[in-house]
Motif scaffolding. Structure first.
Motif, PDB file in Angstrom:
ATOM      1  N   ASN A 498      36.062  39.885  42.425  1.00  0.00           N
ATOM      2  CA  ASN A 498      35.672  41.289  42.669  1.00  0.00           C
ATOM      3  C   ASN A 498      36.141  41.761  44.041  1.00  0.00           C
ATOM      4  OD1 ASN A 498      34.472  41.322  40.187  1.00  0.00           O
ATOM      5  ND2 ASN A 498      32.427  40.807  40.947  1.00  0.00           N
ATOM      6  N   ILE A 499      36.055  40.852  45.032  1.00  0.00           N
ATOM      7  CA  ILE A 499      36.502  41.202  46.396  1.00  0.00           C
ATOM      8  C   ILE A 499      38.013  41.458  46.394  1.00  0.00           C
ATOM      9  CG2 ILE A 499      36.800  40.292  48.754  1.00  0.00           C
ATOM     10  CD1 ILE A 499      34.094  38.710  48.219  1.00  0.00           C
ATOM     11  N   GLU A 500      38.761  40.603  45.673  1.00  0.00           N
ATOM     12  CA  GLU A 500      40.219  40.782  45.597  1.00  0.00           C
ATOM     13  C   GLU A 500      40.555  42.150  44.994  1.00  0.00           C
ATOM     14  OE1 GLU A 500      41.850  36.189  45.065  1.00  0.00           O
ATOM     15  OE2 GLU A 500      41.155  37.260  43.306  1.00  0.00           O
ATOM     16  N   LYS A 501      39.783  42.528  43.941  1.00  0.00           N
ATOM     17  CA  LYS A 501      40.007  43.842  43.317  1.00  0.00           C
ATOM     18  C   LYS A 501      39.694  44.960  44.313  1.00  0.00           C
ATOM     19  CE  LYS A 501      39.210  42.862  38.475  1.00  0.00           C
ATOM     20  NZ  LYS A 501      38.039  42.556  37.670  1.00  0.00           N
ATOM     21  N   LYS A 502      38.566  44.814  44.996  1.00  0.00           N
ATOM     22  CA  LYS A 502      38.119  45.848  45.924  1.00  0.00           C
ATOM     23  C   LYS A 502      39.139  46.060  47.047  1.00  0.00           C
ATOM     24  CE  LYS A 502      34.166  47.222  48.743  1.00  0.00           C
ATOM     25  NZ  LYS A 502      32.834  46.855  49.235  1.00  0.00           N
ATOM     26  N   LEU A 503      39.745  44.952  47.517  1.00  0.00           N
ATOM     27  CA  LEU A 503      40.721  45.051  48.620  1.00  0.00           C
ATOM     28  C   LEU A 503      42.149  45.273  48.102  1.00  0.00           C
ATOM     29  CD1 LEU A 503      39.462  42.154  50.937  1.00  0.00           C
ATOM     30  CD2 LEU A 503      39.046  44.599  51.204  1.00  0.00           C
ATOM     31  N   ASN A 504      42.259  45.473  46.770  1.00  0.00           N
ATOM     32  CA  ASN A 504      43.581  45.708  46.158  1.00  0.00           C
ATOM     33  C   ASN A 504      44.575  44.576  46.385  1.00  0.00           C
ATOM     34  OD1 ASN A 504      43.570  47.957  44.635  1.00  0.00           O
ATOM     35  ND2 ASN A 504      43.856  49.350  46.379  1.00  0.00           N
ATOM     36  N   LEU A 505      44.089  43.340  46.366  1.00  0.00           N
ATOM     37  CA  LEU A 505      44.993  42.207  46.595  1.00  0.00           C
ATOM     38  C   LEU A 505      45.653  41.807  45.271  1.00  0.00           C
ATOM     39  CD1 LEU A 505      42.812  39.963  48.942  1.00  0.00           C
ATOM     40  CD2 LEU A 505      44.905  41.156  49.577  1.00  0.00           C
TER      41      LEU A 505
END
Length: 532
Positions: A498-505
């Motif tokens: 979810n963090i990767e999605k949020k930071l657009n990684l």
């Protein structure tokens, strides 16, 4: 976290699967004829070159993880010019030669196995059939997954070890004593002709973006794969020399290994080794058609790996596959085995010399010992001269195919680049270029990732580790983050996704996030730094 990461065993078996292909089955006879009792020494000599070269590959793949593999490293070191373009075209030609060698070995063993002897027409028919079969399989988009390749690798290694152990019971080992050795030049040439049998470890490099904990896993996989294969080849060649007469080798050189199993296993041994050879060559044909050759073809055509052709969409890219298949069938059915293997060995020695030199040039960024790669470069160059010199003196005809390959690839490269105006891109793999940008802005992302992790996982402690921490961003191909927490691992992985999605990684980002229990913290304390 997007895609399943490859662990040590998968990377290791890709290397072993790439090396124990058709090489040992197809050209063992040639080596015994050249080196006589010193055949195991010839394998050690070729193995040392492979081992030193794998050092360059290990260092380069950790710093520049890219599906472009070999060509990417040449471009990173020497830029996108005619020479790097030519080396990529030569690599493509060398892979076609490998495919020819594998299918030639498949044809020889299949003919001997099904007919009981080698019939030229049957052999050519089997060669064409096996290439057409795997071309169709690849065109359908089906490819043997890592797991199936693992099974094939362990089966063929198992059969070779079984053969070696039993062969020790019946062999006449006095044939290996130094009075049965040939001259040092002949032993070296014997090693260089079968240098092809070590080609394949470089395939590990193409998986570098998908490897778990790459800074530790990649070097371990490279060195372990090459040393295992040296050990197996020395063992197999020792047993083959001890169980065969030179007349037998001369007569059955295309399938010498199966004949070597007869003294202690009778016809069953012949059949068993025949099956192992068919398995090995088939899996090597499939892997080479699918992986390396495809990458090389795409680079030749577009100057880089196109964004829209991912690995899974190979069924749409049939043009390259068909061209490779046709070239392979022509090569395998018209060229003589010895000529093919000399051309292939020369091609790979030239390319490996280039990669070793690339690592010398990039040693600051790859954090390498220049001397090791320079020695490997020198060994490749000396080997090229020995191989050419020996064959000029004893068998100039054998060098004709090598000359044809070297000249045609150069002419093709010059005319193709001139007429299409396509040249190699600054980065072969666009994902590597984007990763490099993330590494340049790493501090910013490390803080964001760490803040988000602590927000979602209250008991988490986040640490920075690896080359980025110890040696700075110019020497880092990955950024290792350790997350220590007592919470459920699956739950933490979900949070991180979810963090990767949020930071657009994107999925190929360089942040290598490892989840560990807090109890594992002490043993890693020395090599990481807490992010506050």
């Amino acid at each position: 976290m997007h895609n399943k990461k490859i662990g040590f065993w998968e990377a290791y078996s890709i290397g072993i699967g790439g090396m124990i292909g058709g090489g040992i089955f197809a050209v063992l006879g040639l080596t015994i004829l050249l080196s006589r009792g010193a055949a195991p020494v010839a394998f050690i000599f070729a193995g040392i070159i492979a081992l030193l070269t794998s050092y360059s590959y290990a260092k380069l793949s950790v710093r520049y993880p890219s599906e472009g593999g070999t060509v990417e490293y040449l471009v990173r070191a020497f830029g996108n010019n005619l020479i790097t373009g030519y080396l990529n075209t030569l690599l493509l030609a060398a892979y076609v030669i490998m495919l020819s060698l594998y299918s030639y070995a498949f044809g020889s063993y299949a003919s001997a196995l099904f007919l009981g002897y080698e019939l030229e027409l049957a052999k050519k028919l089997f060669i064409a059939l096996v290439i057409i079969f795997f071309t169709v399989i690849n065109a359908l988009g089906a490819y043997i997954s890592g797991k199936a390749e693992d099974i094939m690798v362990f089966m063929k290694v198992g059969i070779l070890l079984f053969f070696s152990v039993l062969g020790f019971l019946t062999g006449d080992f006095s044939k290996l004593s130094p009075e049965h050795w040939e001259s040092i030049i002949k032993i070296m040439t014997g090693g260089l002709i079968i240098f092809l049998a070590y080609e394949g470890f470089e395939l590990i490099a193409n998986t570098a973006q998908d490897v778990e904990d790459p800074e530790k896993t990649l070097p371990k996989a490279f060195y372990a794969a090459v040393t295992t294969v040296i050990f197996i080849y020395v063992l197999v060649s020792t047993v083959a020399v001890a169980n065969l007469t030179y007349e037998e080798v001369q007569k059955y050189q295309d399938y010498a290994l199966a004949v070597a199993a007869k003294p202690f296993l009778g016809q069953a041994g012949f059949v068993l080794i025949g099956i192992a050879a068919l398995l090995s060559t088939a899996s090597a044909i499939n892997a080479t058609l699918y992986g390396s050759a495809r990458v090389s073809y795409l680079i030749a055509k577009f100057g880089a790996l196109p964004k829209n052709i991912t690995r899974q969409l190979w069924k749409n890219a049939t043009e390259g596959l068909v061209i490779l298949a046709i070239l392979t069938i022509i090569f395998a059915t018209t060229f003589n085995l010895e000529n093919i293997s000399i051309a292939g060995s020369l091609g790979f020695l030239i390319i490996f010399a280039g990669v070793n030199l690339a690592n010398v040039k990039l040693s600051y960024y790859t954090d390498s010992n220049k001397l090791i790669s320079f020695i490997a470069f020198l060994m490749c160059v000396i080997s090229i001269f020995v191989l050419i010199g020996y064959n000029l003196k004893t068998n100039p005809h054998a060098l004709e195919s090598s000359l044809v390959v070297l000249v045609l690839t150069l002419l093709f490269e010059i005319s193709y680049r001139f007429f299409t105006k396509i040249k190699l891109q600054k980065f072969i793999d666009w994902r590597l270029e984007e990763r490099e940008k993330y590494i340049q802005q790493a501090e910013n992302y490390i803080n964001k990732i760490s803040t988000e992790i602590k927000k979602n996982i209250p008991d988490a402690e986040v640490y920075l580790a690896g080359n980025f921490l110890k040696k700075g961003k110019s020497k880092a191909g990955h950024i290792n983050l350790y997350v220590f927490s007592e919470q459920n691992k699956d739950k933490i992985e979900q949070h991180i996704q979810n963090i990767e999605k949020k930071l657009n990684l994107p999925y190929y980002h360089p942040f290598n996030i490892k989840i560990l229990r807090k109890s594992q913290k002490n043993e890693l304390e020395k090599e990481h730094k807490k992010i506050t």
